[in-house]
Design a protein around this motif. Structure first.
Motif, short mmCIF file in Angstrom:
data_model
loop_
_atom_site.label_atom_id
_atom_site.label_comp_id
_atom_site.label_asym_id
_atom_site.label_seq_id
_atom_site.Cartn_x
_atom_site.Cartn_y
_atom_site.Cartn_z
N VAL A 296 16.49 -19.76 5.17
CA VAL A 296 15.44 -18.74 5.29
C VAL A 296 14.98 -18.60 6.73
O VAL A 296 14.83 -17.49 7.26
CB VAL A 296 14.24 -19.06 4.36
CG1 VAL A 296 13.07 -18.14 4.66
CG2 VAL A 296 14.65 -18.94 2.91
N VAL A 297 14.77 -19.75 7.40
CA VAL A 297 14.35 -19.72 8.81
C VAL A 297 15.40 -19.05 9.68
O VAL A 297 15.10 -18.25 10.57
CB VAL A 297 14.05 -21.15 9.32
CG1 VAL A 297 13.84 -21.15 10.83
CG2 VAL A 297 12.83 -21.72 8.62
N GLY A 298 16.69 -19.36 9.42
CA GLY A 298 17.78 -18.76 10.18
C GLY A 298 17.81 -17.25 10.01
O GLY A 298 17.99 -16.51 10.99
N ILE A 299 17.62 -16.79 8.77
CA ILE A 299 17.61 -15.34 8.51
C ILE A 299 16.44 -14.67 9.22
O ILE A 299 16.57 -13.59 9.81
CB ILE A 299 17.56 -15.07 6.99
CG1 ILE A 299 18.87 -15.52 6.34
CG2 ILE A 299 17.30 -13.60 6.71
CD1 ILE A 299 18.85 -15.48 4.83
N ILE A 300 15.27 -15.33 9.16
CA ILE A 300 14.08 -14.77 9.83
C ILE A 300 14.31 -14.66 11.34
O ILE A 300 13.98 -13.64 11.96
CB ILE A 300 12.84 -15.64 9.54
CG1 ILE A 300 12.45 -15.52 8.05
CG2 ILE A 300 11.66 -15.23 10.42
CD1 ILE A 300 11.36 -16.49 7.62
N LEU A 301 14.89 -15.70 11.95
CA LEU A 301 15.17 -15.68 13.39
C LEU A 301 16.16 -14.58 13.75
O LEU A 301 16.00 -13.87 14.76
CB LEU A 301 15.71 -17.04 13.84
CG LEU A 301 14.69 -18.18 13.89
CD1 LEU A 301 15.40 -19.50 14.19
CD2 LEU A 301 13.64 -17.92 14.96
N LEU A 302 17.19 -14.44 12.91
CA LEU A 302 18.21 -13.41 13.18
C LEU A 302 17.60 -12.01 13.11
O LEU A 302 17.81 -11.18 13.99
CB LEU A 302 19.35 -13.54 12.16
CG LEU A 302 20.48 -12.50 12.28
CD1 LEU A 302 21.17 -12.61 13.64
CD2 LEU A 302 21.49 -12.68 11.16
N VAL A 303 16.83 -11.77 12.04
CA VAL A 303 16.18 -10.45 11.88
C VAL A 303 15.20 -10.19 13.03
O VAL A 303 15.13 -9.08 13.56
CB VAL A 303 15.48 -10.37 10.52
CG1 VAL A 303 14.65 -9.09 10.41
CG2 VAL A 303 16.49 -10.43 9.39
N SER A 304 14.45 -11.23 13.42
CA SER A 304 13.47 -11.08 14.51
C SER A 304 14.17 -10.75 15.83
O SER A 304 13.70 -9.90 16.59
CB SER A 304 12.65 -12.36 14.67
OG SER A 304 11.96 -12.66 13.49
N THR A 305 15.29 -11.43 16.08
CA THR A 305 16.05 -11.18 17.31
C THR A 305 16.57 -9.75 17.36
O THR A 305 16.46 -9.07 18.39
CB THR A 305 17.23 -12.17 17.42
OG1 THR A 305 16.73 -13.52 17.38
CG2 THR A 305 17.99 -11.95 18.71
N ILE A 306 17.13 -9.29 16.25
CA ILE A 306 17.64 -7.91 16.18
C ILE A 306 16.51 -6.92 16.38
O ILE A 306 16.64 -5.92 17.11
CB ILE A 306 18.36 -7.67 14.84
CG1 ILE A 306 19.62 -8.53 14.76
CG2 ILE A 306 18.71 -6.20 14.67
CD1 ILE A 306 20.30 -8.51 13.40
N TYR A 307 15.37 -7.18 15.74
CA TYR A 307 14.21 -6.28 15.85
C TYR A 307 13.72 -6.20 17.30
O TYR A 307 13.47 -5.11 17.82
CB TYR A 307 13.09 -6.76 14.95
CG TYR A 307 11.81 -5.97 15.12
CD1 TYR A 307 11.66 -4.72 14.54
CD2 TYR A 307 10.77 -6.47 15.91
CE1 TYR A 307 10.50 -3.98 14.72
CE2 TYR A 307 9.61 -5.75 16.10
CZ TYR A 307 9.47 -4.50 15.50
OH TYR A 307 8.33 -3.78 15.68
N LEU A 308 13.59 -7.37 17.95
CA LEU A 308 13.10 -7.39 19.34
C LEU A 308 14.08 -6.69 20.27
O LEU A 308 13.67 -5.96 21.19
CB LEU A 308 12.89 -8.84 19.80
CG LEU A 308 11.69 -9.57 19.18
CD1 LEU A 308 11.72 -11.04 19.56
CD2 LEU A 308 10.38 -8.93 19.63
N TYR A 309 15.38 -6.91 20.04
CA TYR A 309 16.39 -6.25 20.87
C TYR A 309 16.28 -4.73 20.75
O TYR A 309 16.26 -4.01 21.77
CB TYR A 309 17.78 -6.72 20.45
CG TYR A 309 18.90 -5.94 21.09
CD1 TYR A 309 19.26 -6.16 22.42
CD2 TYR A 309 19.59 -4.95 20.37
CE1 TYR A 309 20.28 -5.43 23.01
CE2 TYR A 309 20.61 -4.22 20.95
CZ TYR A 309 20.95 -4.47 22.27
OH TYR A 309 21.95 -3.73 22.84
N LEU A 310 16.21 -4.24 19.52
CA LEU A 310 16.11 -2.80 19.30
C LEU A 310 14.78 -2.25 19.82
O LEU A 310 14.72 -1.13 20.36
CB LEU A 310 16.26 -2.49 17.81
CG LEU A 310 17.64 -2.78 17.21
CD1 LEU A 310 17.62 -2.56 15.70
CD2 LEU A 310 18.71 -1.91 17.86
#
Length: 381
Positions: A44-58
């Motif tokens: 769950v933490v890994g998914i949250i970090l991945l989604v957060s990274t993609i969101y911040l990049y965009l």
């Protein structure tokens, strides 16, 4: 024997059961509710970090896009005025442009936009874009980049200065033509040629680092922008004696490109250079400066060269060889390399009236490989 097989099967079965029980026990020990819960939390933490990274990049990409569009909106009236009026007289710099240029990202974007526009225009418009670059105070930012220790920043600063025709900073650019960093010195060398043309080649006197093949092509391309060739023939002999082999190769290409026939003897002297790359280019340049002695000169160095250069010489001799080379070419029919024999035979057949008869006679004396060579020449003649 049958009894032995039964015992072996029983042993295998017992070992298999033992392994099965141990694996089952290990899985039961590892896959406890606690370990499963930890694994789920990590996932769950890994998914949250991945989604957060993609969101911040965009998010930042979108923000940068809108910021660039805002800067472009302020610049368009200024650039359009210059293109339409071909002057900066009467052009006032709006206060909002001055304000927005306090942002480092806006400064770099503005420099890039002006350079991009200048590449698409020439004459008065290009000169007025340079004036706009200076009026906006962008020159100091390009100069600051040259003082930066990071090579990519320094190289970018040099590029900006020479593309914006800042000839008063030629000395600064020239000092970087022998930089330790390949990309910095490439930009500096290109820059001095861009700003001064043929006189800019004076950096060949001082550079100690190699000039790459790509850089040599870039420099020759840069020189083609100056149709009025300035006479540098007095400097070329010294450059051909440079300890830097790549300088010699580049100058030989320069002699080839601009057909300095008066320097034919200096080029011929390079045929004994210790570096094979220099000799290979010297052969090409000698052929481009062809005269009645060329065939004799090339064959005079033939036996000292490796196979690659020997093959090149024979290919080059085909259209220029004459009866004078018949004896030497006949001797090459006994060369240990069959491909050299073939190439020599082809030149002999085209340059000498008696060449084909010599090859035919050789084939009669020794069928292999001369009969195949003879038939090949007949098939392509």
């Amino acid at each position: 024997m049958y009894f032995t097989l039964i015992i072996s099967a029983q042993q295998l079965l017992s070992v298999s059961n033992l392994l099965k029980s141990r694996v089952t026990s290990y899985i039961q020990d590892v896959l406890t509710p606690e370990t499963l819960f930890i694994a789920v939390k990590v996932l769950v933490v890994g998914i949250i970090l991945l989604v957060s990274t993609i969101y911040l990049y965009l998010f930042f990409k979108k923000r940068n896009y809108f910021f660039q569009e805002r800067v472009r909106k302020h610049l368009e009236p200024l650039i359009s005025y210059i293109i339409m009026e071909e002057t900066t007289e009467g052009l006032e710099i709006p206060r909002n442009v001055v304000t927005i240029l306090k942002n480092p990202f806006a400064i770099q974007f503005t420099i890039d936009e002006i350079i991009s526009c200048k590449k698409n225009f020439s004459g008065i418009v290009a000169l007025q874009l340079v004036e706009l670059y200076e009026r906006l105070g962008l020159k100091k930012y390009s100069l600051n980049k040259i003082k930066n220790k990071r090579w990519y920043v320094k190289a970018r600063g040099i590029q900006e200065l020479y593309l914006m025709e800042q000839k008063e900073h030629l000395k600064t650019i020239y000092h970087n033509t022998n930089s330790k960093n390949e990309f910095v010195r490439m930009e500096a060398q290109t820059g001095v040629i861009h700003l001064t043309g043929f006189p800019g080649l004076r950096f060949l006197d001082v550079i100690s680092y190699p000039i790459t093949e790509w850089q040599q092509l870039k420099l020759l391309e840069q020189l083609r922008q100056f149709p009025d060739k300035e006479d540098i023939s007095e400097k070329i002999p010294n450059w051909l004696l440079s300890k830097n082999a790549t300088v010699v190769v580049f100058v030989l290409k320069l002699v080839d490109e601009y057909q300095y026939f008066s320097l034919r003897n200096e080029v011929i002297n390079c045929l004994v250079h210790p570096e094979q790359t220099v000799r290979s280019q010297a052969f090409k340049t000698v052929l481009r400066l062809e005269d009645e002695r060329t065939s004799m000169v090339l064959l005079g160095y033939f036996n000292k060269e490796p196979y690659r250069n020997q093959s090149y010489i024979l290919d080059a001799l085909k259209p220029i060889a004459s009866e004078k080379e018949t004896g030497f070419l006949t001797g090459l029919l006994d060369h240990p390399n069959d491909l050299i024999k073939l190439k020599a035979a082809i030149v002999l057949a085209t340059s000498s009236e008696n060449g084909l008869h010599i090859i035919e006679k050789k084939a009669a004396e020794q069928a292999e490989p001369y009969l195949r060579i003879y038939k090949h020449i007949l098939s392509v003649k």
